[in-house]
Design a protein around this motif. Structure first.
Motif, PDB file in Angstrom:
ATOM      1  N   PHE A  22       0.897  -1.267  -0.032  1.00 36.99           N
ATOM      2  CA  PHE A  22       0.136  -0.080  -0.080  1.00 36.99           C
ATOM      3  C   PHE A  22       1.009   1.309   0.113  1.00 36.99           C
ATOM      4  O   PHE A  22       0.393   2.391  -0.440  1.00 36.99           O
ATOM      5  CB  PHE A  22      -1.004   0.053   1.122  1.00 36.99           C
ATOM      6  CG  PHE A  22      -2.114  -1.072   1.072  1.00 36.99           C
ATOM      7  CD1 PHE A  22      -3.133  -0.410   0.498  1.00 36.99           C
ATOM      8  CD2 PHE A  22      -2.121  -2.232   1.566  1.00 36.99           C
ATOM      9  CE1 PHE A  22      -4.139  -1.511   0.552  1.00 36.99           C
ATOM     10  CE2 PHE A  22      -3.014  -3.227   1.615  1.00 36.99           C
ATOM     11  CZ  PHE A  22      -4.251  -2.680   1.100  1.00 36.99           C
ATOM     12  N   LEU A  23       2.079   1.166   0.478  1.00 32.37           N
ATOM     13  CA  LEU A  23       2.952   2.208   0.591  1.00 32.37           C
ATOM     14  C   LEU A  23       3.617   2.691  -0.724  1.00 32.37           C
ATOM     15  O   LEU A  23       3.613   3.601  -0.882  1.00 32.37           O
ATOM     16  CB  LEU A  23       4.216   2.044   1.569  1.00 32.37           C
ATOM     17  CG  LEU A  23       3.864   2.353   3.216  1.00 32.37           C
ATOM     18  CD1 LEU A  23       4.985   1.754   3.874  1.00 32.37           C
ATOM     19  CD2 LEU A  23       3.799   3.582   3.661  1.00 32.37           C
ATOM     20  N   PHE A  24       4.025   1.707  -1.525  1.00 33.44           N
ATOM     21  CA  PHE A  24       4.710   1.781  -2.728  1.00 33.44           C
ATOM     22  C   PHE A  24       3.961   1.640  -4.045  1.00 33.44           C
ATOM     23  O   PHE A  24       4.569   2.044  -4.926  1.00 33.44           O
ATOM     24  CB  PHE A  24       6.204   1.069  -2.583  1.00 33.44           C
ATOM     25  CG  PHE A  24       6.586   1.373  -1.376  1.00 33.44           C
ATOM     26  CD1 PHE A  24       7.597   2.404  -1.363  1.00 33.44           C
ATOM     27  CD2 PHE A  24       6.951   0.422  -0.524  1.00 33.44           C
ATOM     28  CE1 PHE A  24       8.422   2.724  -0.430  1.00 33.44           C
ATOM     29  CE2 PHE A  24       7.847   0.533   0.717  1.00 33.44           C
ATOM     30  CZ  PHE A  24       8.418   1.694   0.580  1.00 33.44           C
ATOM     31  N   VAL A  25       2.762   1.015  -3.930  1.00 29.10           N
ATOM     32  CA  VAL A  25       2.080   0.903  -5.098  1.00 29.10           C
ATOM     33  C   VAL A  25       0.855   1.401  -5.440  1.00 29.10           C
ATOM     34  O   VAL A  25      -0.166   1.431  -4.309  1.00 29.10           O
ATOM     35  CB  VAL A  25       1.719  -0.786  -5.288  1.00 29.10           C
ATOM     36  CG1 VAL A  25       1.193  -1.161  -6.693  1.00 29.10           C
ATOM     37  CG2 VAL A  25       3.232  -1.550  -5.392  1.00 29.10           C
ATOM     38  N   ASP A  26       0.479   1.974  -6.313  1.00 27.76           N
ATOM     39  CA  ASP A  26      -1.177   2.659  -6.412  1.00 27.76           C
ATOM     40  C   ASP A  26      -1.941   1.453  -6.548  1.00 27.76           C
ATOM     41  O   ASP A  26      -1.842   0.461  -6.838  1.00 27.76           O
ATOM     42  CB  ASP A  26      -1.122   3.745  -7.768  1.00 27.76           C
ATOM     43  CG  ASP A  26      -0.565   4.763  -7.698  1.00 27.76           C
ATOM     44  OD1 ASP A  26      -0.405   5.399  -6.758  1.00 27.76           O
ATOM     45  OD2 ASP A  26       0.496   5.135  -8.579  1.00 27.76           O
ATOM     46  N   GLY A  27      -3.247   2.088  -6.093  1.00 24.95           N
ATOM     47  CA  GLY A  27      -4.194   0.975  -6.276  1.00 24.95           C
ATOM     48  C   GLY A  27      -5.203   0.867  -4.817  1.00 24.95           C
ATOM     49  O   GLY A  27      -5.105   1.811  -4.051  1.00 24.95           O
ATOM     50  N   ALA A  28      -5.512  -0.408  -4.895  1.00 25.06           N
ATOM     51  CA  ALA A  28      -6.299  -0.944  -3.480  1.00 25.06           C
ATOM     52  C   ALA A  28      -7.358   0.247  -2.911  1.00 25.06           C
ATOM     53  O   ALA A  28      -8.476   0.259  -3.568  1.00 25.06           O
ATOM     54  CB  ALA A  28      -5.144  -0.884  -2.470  1.00 25.06           C
TER      55      ALA A  28
END
Length: 601
Positions: A254-260
């Protein structure tokens, strides 16, 4: 190998890893269609090597595990039976833990492995489901570490814990302060916290501590707040972070990747704040010089700990392109897909969670979503399916940028749908909406229907908000806790039994579904994937019919597949009308290449 703590890779695996790391490819969407397919195929092949071949190698060599343990150079044996002190946690910390959290007796298997690796001086990537105790084990290890010192012998900050949201930083703060209350001395010297608050006075107070006190032993911070504090300090090392010994990235995907759960209104090409923090810390360590001699100061590299719940391909790609980790000093802790498998799919949701999906029409009718055929494992790992997942996020960002009148959650409330949905659930409810909605508006609507509610905030501790079997609701003991879905990432809600998610954008990919499933916790706060104890918790999605087309339906189907394929449980007992299953199948069967995906999405 994702099943056990990794030691040395077999030679043929090391050769493949070395070859892959030498290839510095640009982004997936650069170049021609054939080139994109070539890169994607290469990455999926590499991922298959890591997740499958290594696990098979371990299965063949199980009998040699004990003889190979010395090769891992671990100070602590994760197979031992014992308390937290057996795995390197300080006796004083264990004593405070027993007094503060008497329900926590012994470490889980995951905690044993993480504590053994960190206590032996290695970096770690820990992949386990939420509720396995990853974060808590890191917290105990951080408290047990000796204080870092500068090259002049002055106290320095030892551990930095990066978290995605202010609410998760606040949860860390509450847990740490409860433990530190058992010790003598000023708690601010041990731990300090940097996160956004509704009250600007509190934010100023956070920074004041840096100016008046020596650097704390532990810092818990959200990335953007930490970057802002560094700028406000007026000095590259104004916060004294150049001597860090351990950096923990909680919920790293969640810190490093967009989305969720993050649905930006604009396409943002800037670096993620967490990525900027990591780059800053590396540059700071390498740039510090002796003030008298002007020569570089050789610093010990910090240990890294990345905690993840799903092995996201985007996260793997990101980590491989960065120079943050000494791969020779890295161990992996986690479970292989084979150990939590259901019909060939990895199980990321507790097996006792009942998932329901309800379609809400403009006229106020409620119907159960038509169940999916969740046995199509071929589509799960196809190149086309992977590109569908990537383009779905862009598709939803575009739709969110268009003004569409009433927000989904408010519209549901106005049509009196929420009371009818909650009447099908027994006990208290965690009611989630997407980040574009207002919790206050939702609260006004449901309280008008006679439901007592409370809005999630940073100041209160909601870990014990929910009570099993409780029915005597009042303003002091509300029926509903309302929150933005982003606020609950990583949080622990003991005895939670019901989650209702309003709108399509309360989920965006499998990570968000796994994250929601991880919020169901028993009294211990820990989750077991395979559990038949107690009543089954309910995870309910409510989708507006006008905003739930074939593309949204396909994204939801693929997300269910990737978390283990739970069968949808009817909630309203009214079948969906107006949905042509054969037309839906034909719609996606016609998509055969990248160009077709871009046309549809």
């Amino acid at each position: 190998m994702l099943k056990n703590i990794q030691g040395g890779y077999p030679l043929f695996i090391r050769q493949r890893l070395s070859l892959y790391r030498q290839i510095h490819t640009p982004r997936l969407y650069d170049g021609s269609s054939s080139r994109r397919k070539e890169k994607l195929t290469g990455f999926l092949a590499f991922k298959k090597i890591i997740t499958s071949v290594l696990d098979n190698e371990v299965e063949k060599r199980k009998h040699t595990w004990k003889s190979r343990l010395p090769d891992l150079q671990l100070k602590y044996d994760p197979r031992e039976i014992g308390g937290f002190d057996t795995f390197g946690v300080s006796p004083l910390v264990v004593q405070a833990l027993n007094q503060t959290f008497p329900e926590v007796k012994d470490p889980t298997e995951t905690q044993k492995k993480i504590l053994s690796v960190l206590g032996s001086g290695f970096s770690v990537i820990a992949k386990e489901t939420q509720g396995s105790g990853k974060s808590f084990s890191a917290l105990l290890h951080a408290l047990s570490r000796p204080r870092a010192l500068t090259y002049l012998g002055k106290p320095a900050t030892t551990t930095l814990i990066l978290v995605k949201t202010s609410s998760l930083a606040r949860q860390y703060e509450l847990q740490l302060l409860r433990i530190l209350d058992r010790f003598d001395g000023e708690t601010a010297k041990v731990a300090q916290f940097l996160y956004r608050c509704n009250d600007k006075t509190e934010e100023k107070a956070q920074l004041e501590k840096w100016k008046t006190l020596e650097p704390p032993h532990i810092i818990v911070a959200t990335p953007q707040r930490l970057l802002d504090a560094i700028l406000e300090s007026g000095s590259p090392n104004g916060l004294g972070l150049s001597d860090l010994r351990l950096i923990i990235c909680d919920d790293a995907e969640f810190l490093f990747v967009d989305g969720a759960t993050s649905m930006a209104k604009k396409k943002n090409k800037k670096k993620k704040p967490a990525e900027s923090v990591m780059n800053y810390l590396l540059e700071l360590r390498d740039s510090e010089r002796d003030p008298k001699l002007g020569t570089p100061i050789r610093k010990q590299s910090a240990q890294m700990a990345f905690f993840i719940d799903t092995m996201s391909s985007e996260f793997i790609q990101m980590l491989q392109k960065r120079n943050w980790v000494n791969w020779e000093n890295l161990k992996m802790v986690g479970v292989s897909a084979m150990s939590h498998e259901k019909d060939g799919k990895e199980l990321l949701l507790p097996s006792n969670v009942k998932v329901s999906a309800v379609i809400a029409s403009e006229s106020g009718d409620l119907e159960d979503l038509t169940p999916f055929d969740l046995d199509n494992s071929e589509e799960l790992h196809s190149d086309i399916g992977y590109l569908m997942d990537l383009n779905y996020k862009k598709h939803r960002v575009y739709l969110k940028s268009q003004s569409r009148g009433d927000q989904e959650a408010t519209r549901f409330a106005k049509n009196e749908l929420l009371p009818r949905i909650m009447e099908n659930l027994s006990g208290q409810v965690l009611l989630l909406h997407d980040e574009s909605e207002s919790s206050i508006k939702v609260q006004k609507q449901i309280e008008a229907e006679g439901f007592y509610s409370k809005i999630f905030n940073l100041h209160d501790d909601f870990s014990n908000f929910f009570h099993p079997g409780f029915q005597d609701f009042s303003p002091e003991n509300p029926h509903v806790l309302i929150s933005n879905v982003q606020n609950v990432i990583g949080l622990t809600f003991k005895n939670l039994q019901n989650i209702v998610c309003l709108g399509v954008d309360t989920f965006i990919d499998p990570r968000s579904l796994a994250m929601l499933g991880g919020r169901f916790r028993p009294a211990s706060g820990l989750v077991k994937l395979h559990s038949n104890n107690g009543s089954a918790p309910n995870l309910v999605f409510v989708f507006p019919k006008s905003d739930f087309g074939y593309i949204e339906r396909k994204a939801f189907e693929r997300s269910l597949l990737k978390i283990g394929g739970p069968v949808l449980v009817p909630l309203t007992k009214t079948p969906e009308t107006g949905f042509d299953k054969s037309d839906y199948k034909d719609f996606f069967d016609d998509i055969e290449d990248t160009e077709a995906i871009h046309e549809v999405y």
